[in-house]
Design a protein around this motif. Structure first.
Motif, PDB file in Angstrom:
ATOM      1  N   ILE A 227       0.816  -1.208   0.000  1.00 40.30           N
ATOM      2  CA  ILE A 227       0.000   0.000   0.000  1.00 40.30           C
ATOM      3  C   ILE A 227       0.856   1.266   0.000  1.00 40.30           C
ATOM      4  N   ASN A 228       2.143   1.167   0.345  1.00 41.45           N
ATOM      5  CA  ASN A 228       2.998   2.356   0.254  1.00 41.45           C
ATOM      6  C   ASN A 228       4.080   2.209  -0.820  1.00 41.45           C
ATOM      7  N   SER A 229       3.839   1.298  -1.771  1.00 39.48           N
ATOM      8  CA  SER A 229       4.785   1.147  -2.875  1.00 39.48           C
ATOM      9  C   SER A 229       4.757   2.408  -3.739  1.00 39.48           C
ATOM     10  N   PRO A 230       5.811   2.632  -4.549  1.00 42.89           N
ATOM     11  CA  PRO A 230       5.816   3.819  -5.420  1.00 42.89           C
ATOM     12  C   PRO A 230       4.577   3.882  -6.317  1.00 42.89           C
ATOM     13  N   GLU A 231       4.097   2.698  -6.771  1.00 41.26           N
ATOM     14  CA  GLU A 231       2.910   2.676  -7.632  1.00 41.26           C
ATOM     15  C   GLU A 231       1.688   3.168  -6.858  1.00 41.26           C
ATOM     16  N   ALA A 232       1.572   2.697  -5.599  1.00 40.52           N
ATOM     17  CA  ALA A 232       0.417   3.107  -4.790  1.00 40.52           C
ATOM     18  C   ALA A 232       0.471   4.599  -4.503  1.00 40.52           C
ATOM     19  N   VAL A 233       1.686   5.114  -4.244  1.00 42.28           N
ATOM     20  CA  VAL A 233       1.831   6.550  -3.999  1.00 42.28           C
ATOM     21  C   VAL A 233       1.355   7.328  -5.223  1.00 42.28           C
ATOM     22  N   LYS A 234       1.735   6.833  -6.396  1.00 48.00           N
ATOM     23  CA  LYS A 234       1.316   7.479  -7.633  1.00 48.00           C
ATOM     24  C   LYS A 234      -0.209   7.438  -7.774  1.00 48.00           C
ATOM     25  N   ALA A 235      -0.789   6.266  -7.452  1.00 47.31           N
ATOM     26  CA  ALA A 235      -2.246   6.103  -7.569  1.00 47.31           C
ATOM     27  C   ALA A 235      -2.982   7.075  -6.648  1.00 47.31           C
ATOM     28  N   VAL A 236      -2.529   7.172  -5.396  1.00 44.54           N
ATOM     29  CA  VAL A 236      -3.226   8.028  -4.444  1.00 44.54           C
ATOM     30  C   VAL A 236      -2.978   9.501  -4.774  1.00 44.54           C
ATOM     31  N   THR A 237      -1.793   9.801  -5.345  1.00 44.92           N
ATOM     32  CA  THR A 237      -1.545  11.172  -5.791  1.00 44.92           C
ATOM     33  C   THR A 237      -2.559  11.560  -6.864  1.00 44.92           C
ATOM     34  N   THR A 238      -2.860  10.606  -7.762  1.00 37.24           N
ATOM     35  CA  THR A 238      -3.874  10.876  -8.781  1.00 37.24           C
ATOM     36  C   THR A 238      -5.241  11.108  -8.139  1.00 37.24           C
ATOM     37  N   ALA A 239      -5.570  10.266  -7.167  1.00 38.56           N
ATOM     38  CA  ALA A 239      -6.866  10.420  -6.490  1.00 38.56           C
ATOM     39  C   ALA A 239      -6.965  11.791  -5.821  1.00 38.56           C
ATOM     40  N   LYS A 240      -5.853  12.197  -5.208  1.00 45.66           N
ATOM     41  CA  LYS A 240      -5.823  13.507  -4.547  1.00 45.66           C
ATOM     42  C   LYS A 240      -6.006  14.623  -5.570  1.00 45.66           C
ATOM     43  N   LYS A 241      -5.428  14.410  -6.753  1.00 46.49           N
ATOM     44  CA  LYS A 241      -5.557  15.409  -7.816  1.00 46.49           C
ATOM     45  C   LYS A 241      -7.016  15.508  -8.271  1.00 46.49           C
ATOM     46  N   VAL A 242      -7.677  14.365  -8.374  1.00 45.93           N
ATOM     47  CA  VAL A 242      -9.102  14.382  -8.722  1.00 45.93           C
ATOM     48  C   VAL A 242      -9.878  15.153  -7.659  1.00 45.93           C
ATOM     49  N   TYR A 243      -9.554  14.882  -6.386  1.00 47.51           N
ATOM     50  CA  TYR A 243     -10.239  15.552  -5.279  1.00 47.51           C
ATOM     51  C   TYR A 243      -9.999  17.054  -5.326  1.00 47.51           C
ATOM     52  N   ILE A 401      -5.085  12.277   3.897  1.00 49.34           N
ATOM     53  CA  ILE A 401      -4.369  12.682   2.686  1.00 49.34           C
ATOM     54  C   ILE A 401      -5.228  13.645   1.871  1.00 49.34           C
ATOM     55  N   LEU A 402      -6.497  13.281   1.675  1.00 55.92           N
ATOM     56  CA  LEU A 402      -7.375  14.134   0.873  1.00 55.92           C
ATOM     57  C   LEU A 402      -7.550  15.497   1.526  1.00 55.92           C
ATOM     58  N   GLN A 403      -7.667  15.511   2.853  1.00 52.76           N
ATOM     59  CA  GLN A 403      -7.874  16.785   3.536  1.00 52.76           C
ATOM     60  C   GLN A 403      -6.586  17.586   3.676  1.00 52.76           C
ATOM     61  N   GLY A 404      -5.479  16.987   3.232  1.00 50.37           N
ATOM     62  CA  GLY A 404      -4.216  17.723   3.235  1.00 50.37           C
ATOM     63  C   GLY A 404      -3.493  17.741   4.573  1.00 50.37           C
ATOM     64  N   ASP A 405      -3.903  16.892   5.514  1.00 49.41           N
ATOM     65  CA  ASP A 405      -3.224  16.849   6.817  1.00 49.41           C
ATOM     66  C   ASP A 405      -1.858  16.193   6.729  1.00 49.41           C
ATOM     67  N   VAL A 406      -1.745  15.193   5.862  1.00 49.65           N
ATOM     68  CA  VAL A 406      -0.464  14.498   5.704  1.00 49.65           C
ATOM     69  C   VAL A 406      -0.179  14.371   4.212  1.00 49.65           C
ATOM     70  N   SER A 407       1.090  14.147   3.888  1.00 49.41           N
ATOM     71  CA  SER A 407       1.431  13.946   2.484  1.00 49.41           C
ATOM     72  C   SER A 407       1.017  12.537   2.083  1.00 49.41           C
ATOM     73  N   VAL A 408       0.925  12.321   0.764  1.00 55.09           N
ATOM     74  CA  VAL A 408       0.513  11.010   0.272  1.00 55.09           C
ATOM     75  C   VAL A 408       1.450   9.935   0.803  1.00 55.09           C
ATOM     76  N   LYS A 409       2.729  10.196   0.699  1.00 52.93           N
ATOM     77  CA  LYS A 409       3.708   9.177   1.086  1.00 52.93           C
ATOM     78  C   LYS A 409       3.613   8.862   2.584  1.00 52.93           C
ATOM     79  N   SER A 410       3.575   9.879   3.427  1.00 55.91           N
ATOM     80  CA  SER A 410       3.600   9.573   4.858  1.00 55.91           C
ATOM     81  C   SER A 410       2.273   8.978   5.309  1.00 55.91           C
ATOM     82  N   GLY A 411       1.162   9.361   4.668  1.00 57.58           N
ATOM     83  CA  GLY A 411      -0.116   8.743   4.995  1.00 57.58           C
ATOM     84  C   GLY A 411      -0.110   7.262   4.662  1.00 57.58           C
ATOM     85  N   LEU A 412       0.402   6.922   3.480  1.00 52.90           N
ATOM     86  CA  LEU A 412       0.417   5.517   3.081  1.00 52.90           C
ATOM     87  C   LEU A 412       1.421   4.721   3.918  1.00 52.90           C
ATOM     88  N   ASP A 413       2.529   5.368   4.309  1.00 58.57           N
ATOM     89  CA  ASP A 413       3.476   4.682   5.198  1.00 58.57           C
ATOM     90  C   ASP A 413       2.798   4.316   6.508  1.00 58.57           C
TER      91      ASP A 413
END
Lengths: 430, 309
Positions: A227-243, A401-413
């Motif tokens: 869930i914190n692999s580089p691919e997952a980080v990329k995926a959640v970054t995209t989701a955040k961008k949609v949000y 992550i969506l609310q911007g409290d933590v970065s994508v990477k640290s949230g997934l970590d």
């Protein structure tokens, strides 16, 4: 130390299952008996929508009782959201447990690993073989090589869109990548003033993003948490961008209801949603009496170029402690037969799991015709008994992550650390 | 001695017989589950390793005693959740109870006067108490909806920007306190009103004769006169609020950061999602019980002392 215990437990459980199955074969399974001789009563727990879907299930039960007059079926409608805990507490003690239950496909590994539901290989439930079932739904019934359910209805996620709003914004077709999805949404907002999309912040709706990057919550083969692999980080970054860029303002406490209401009222142009919502959509003012206005498309693809979404739906399962296993198997077989599935599909517009149930009559329904081609983008979810527990830490970090409290990477970590506590023997890494 | 006992039995057997059902029921409903919960908290039991006997499947229990491991992992802060949740639980309890008492007292004072339609006011103010908590909570959830809720409609009507009432952890915390105050005020109001009415009128008359101002009368007659009631109400309020499950669990839904979870809702989520963690949940249960027990004992002691003084 801990791991030692769980392995011992697993070995013990396996040994016991093996012996249990051994005795099953000699014992009282339906094979030896003729279906017409089975008698008694059984209880069926149904999770279908009590107002729109339940009537057709009740009708099928009446047909069943007519065909097998010696069997009496008690029908109980149980709310989808509460059935998991209700079934588990009944299953443990055997008091008040059903004989047959309609179970969400995501819960099969959990029930099977706890031995609450019976393996169905070689029983009446699967008489006639599994060749007719489509592959995706059939996969959901397997756990450690055995079959624990019979597929009843299936679904996946796709794009549902409002064709009129698309036309008004000058958009020809549904977006096929997440970047296009965001651009489309912005164009719609600019041209029509209507919100492009509404992001559902639930973690189940995050899965298409993850699958689009070729990753998942965890990998059962290598026992890695991904869930914190580089691919997952990329995926959640995209989701955040949609949000951030494409979505209407999300009300986290009422996300699902608000998303549905705004889409069916024409205040939002497209959604990532499943076929279960279509009947509700068509009751809203944007689509009522204008069913053709609702467009269907596969979920957008990630950087792997392949659109992929989770296989959902429901399987019929038999309670291991049922007092009337023969009747339960027979009932399961009846309810999942091609004929029953055709009736269910015709009434509720849910998608059948048998090839033969897609008759011309069934596929001419606009709701089924729309979603049926999208089913080929469905893929199995990770088959872990703990998958229900994993969604809790994931949704908490995803919300942060969506609310911007933590970065994508640290949230997934942080989510990965929580996963590690729930998955003994797993390590973090891709 | 024996004759005395026999005498007592002969004289009071009826009382013993009357008490027996209660003792038995308490033992079955309270003591046994409590003891079992404590036992589970010393093990590593979960749904996958307890004994199961389901149809053709039989499995013996494979969990084992782990001593105080569970307590250590919670109290040492190793699980990373206990102290943040405890801090918020205390903030939540103190703010809710303080607001309950303050608003309840204000309303009780208002109602404790001669006025018209007093019964009507009282009935309206008690209404939140008469509504089942979950119904009230869902009604609030609808009103606080950021798109379709009545609150945003009202504030946008006067030109203010719409708010996302249940989105961020801070907003959620404010919202749950607000709803819980709404639910809890009626009880406090009724209890304090009863207390007010039991204060002898003579005391007020006497202090008025001595030239005490209304404020002085409030501080020196009303507050001391209410003390027995407020003590009980505060104690009950603290225990109820500390364990107030419905408001937080139902108002915020499932898509939360978990920041607004108090100890009980946290323990619930931990225990009842996926494969249930019995030992972990039992440990949380016992720790919550111990906290409340310590608080009540301490509080009762202090109360006795002030009463004796």
């Amino acid at each position: 130390m801990r791991r030692g215990i769980s392995i011992a437990a697993a070995v013990c459980a396996l040994a016991l299952t093996a012996t249990a199955c051994g005795s099953d074969d000699e014992g009282s399974t339906g094979k030896a008996k003729d279906a017409k001789d089975i008698s008694g009563s059984l209880t069926y727990w149904d999770t279908s929508d009590a107002t729109t879907e339940a009537p057709v299930y009740k009708k099928l039960i009446a047909d069943f009782e007519q065909k097998y007059p010696k069997i009496d079926v008690n029908y109980e409608n149980v709310e989808f959201a509460s059935i998991e805990q209700k079934f588990k507490s009944a299953a443990k003690t055997g008091k008040g447990a059903p004989d047959v239950m309609r179970a969400d496909v995501g819960l099969i590994p959990e029930y099977a690993s706890l031995h609450y539901i019976a393996p169905l290989d070689g029983t009446l439930a699967l008489k006639g073989g599994t060749d007719d079932f489509t592959e995706g739904p059939l996969n959901t019934t397997k756990y450690q090589g055995k079959t624990y359910g019979v597929p009843s209805v299936t679904d996946t996620l796709g794009i549902l869109y409002n064709k009129k709003l698309f036309k008004k914004a000058g958009i020809e077709k549904a977006p096929t990548t997440w970047d296009e999805f965001i651009e489309t949404s912005k164009t719609i907002k600019k041209k029509t003033g209507v919100e492009g999309t509404y992001l559902n912040p639930d973690s189940y709706f995050l899965l298409p993003f993850l699958y689009g990057e070729g990753t998942d919550l965890a990998d059962t083969k290598t026992k890695k948490i991904t869930i914190n692999s580089p691919e997952a980080v990329k995926a959640v970054t995209t989701a955040k961008k949609v949000y951030d860029q494409a979505s209407a303002k999300v009300d986290f406490a009422n996300a699902y209801d608000n998303m549905q209401t705004s889409f069916k009222n024409g205040e939002v142009a497209m959604l990532i949603q499943g076929p279960w919502s279509v009947t509700d959509d068509l009751s809203g003012k944007a689509f009522k009496g204008d069913e053709d206005n609702l467009g269907f498309a596969p979920v957008p693809a990630g950087s792997t170029g392949k659109p992929q979404a989770p296989t959902g739906g429901h399987d019929l399962t038999v309670y291991q402690g049922s007092k009337n296993l023969d009747a339960a198997y027979l009932f399961t077989q009846f309810m999942t037969s091609s004929k029953s599935q055709q009736k269910i599909a015709a009434e509720t517009a849910t998608l059948p799991t048998r090839e033969s149930a897609y008759t011309p009559e069934v596929t001419k329904d606009a709701r089924i015709k729309g979603f049926h081609p999208i089913m080929k983008t469905a893929r199995p979810r990770v088959a872990l008994p703990q998958v229900g527990s994993l969604f809790t830490p994931l949704v908490q970090q995803y919300t942060k992550i969506l609310q911007g409290d933590v970065s994508v990477k640290s949230g997934l970590d942080a989510a990965a650390e929580d996963f590690k506590k729930l998955l003994p023997g797993y390590t973090i890494g891709s | 001695m024996i004759t005395a006992l026999r005498h007592s039995w002969q004289k009071y057997w009826y009382a013993w017989a009357m008490v027996a059902p209660v003792v038995i029921v308490l033992a079955v409903l309270v003591l046994y589950p409590l003891g079992y919960g404590f036992y589970l908290s010393l093990t590593n039991a979960n749904e996958a390793n307890v004994a199961r006997d389901i149809g053709a499947f039989h499995a013996p229990a494979t969990y084992k005693m782990v001593g105080l491991d569970n307590y250590w992992s919670i109290l040492s802060g190793a699980d990373g959740d206990f102290y943040p949740r405890l801090t918020w639980t205390i903030v939540w309890t103190v703010s809710c109870v303080a607001l309950h008492i303050a608003i309840g007292m204000g309303l009780a004072l208002l109602l404790n006067r001669k006025m018209r339609a007093k019964l009507l006011y009282r009935a309206l103010l008690i209404l939140p108490w008469a509504v089942p908590a979950f119904v009230g909570v869902f009604a609030w959830r609808l009103m606080l909806n950021s798109q379709y809720g009545v609150f945003n409609e009202m504030i946008t009507a006067v030109g203010l920007p719409a708010q996302n009432w249940l989105a961020t952890p801070f907003a959620q915390k404010v919202a749950v306190i607000m709803v819980n105050v709404w639910i809890g005020v009626p009880f406090n109001m009724v209890a304090l009103l009863g207390g007010l009415q039991s204060i002898p009128k003579e005391l007020y008359e006497a202090s008025e004769m001595d030239g005490a101002s209304p404020w002085q009368r409030f501080v020196n007659v009303t507050l001391p006169g209410l003390r027995p009631v407020t003590h009980t109400v505060v104690l009950l309020g603290c225990i109820w609020t500390f364990n107030m499950f419905a408001v937080i669990y139902l108002l915020l839904g499932q898509n939360t950061t978990g920041e607004a979870d108090i100890l009980v809702t946290f323990a619930f989520r931990k225990a009842f999602t996926g494969v249930s963690d019995y030992s972990g949940a039992a440990t949380y249960g016992i720790v919550i019980l111990a906290l409340l027990l310590a608080f009540s004992t301490f509080y009762r002691r202090r109360q006795l002392k002030t009463e004796q003084a």
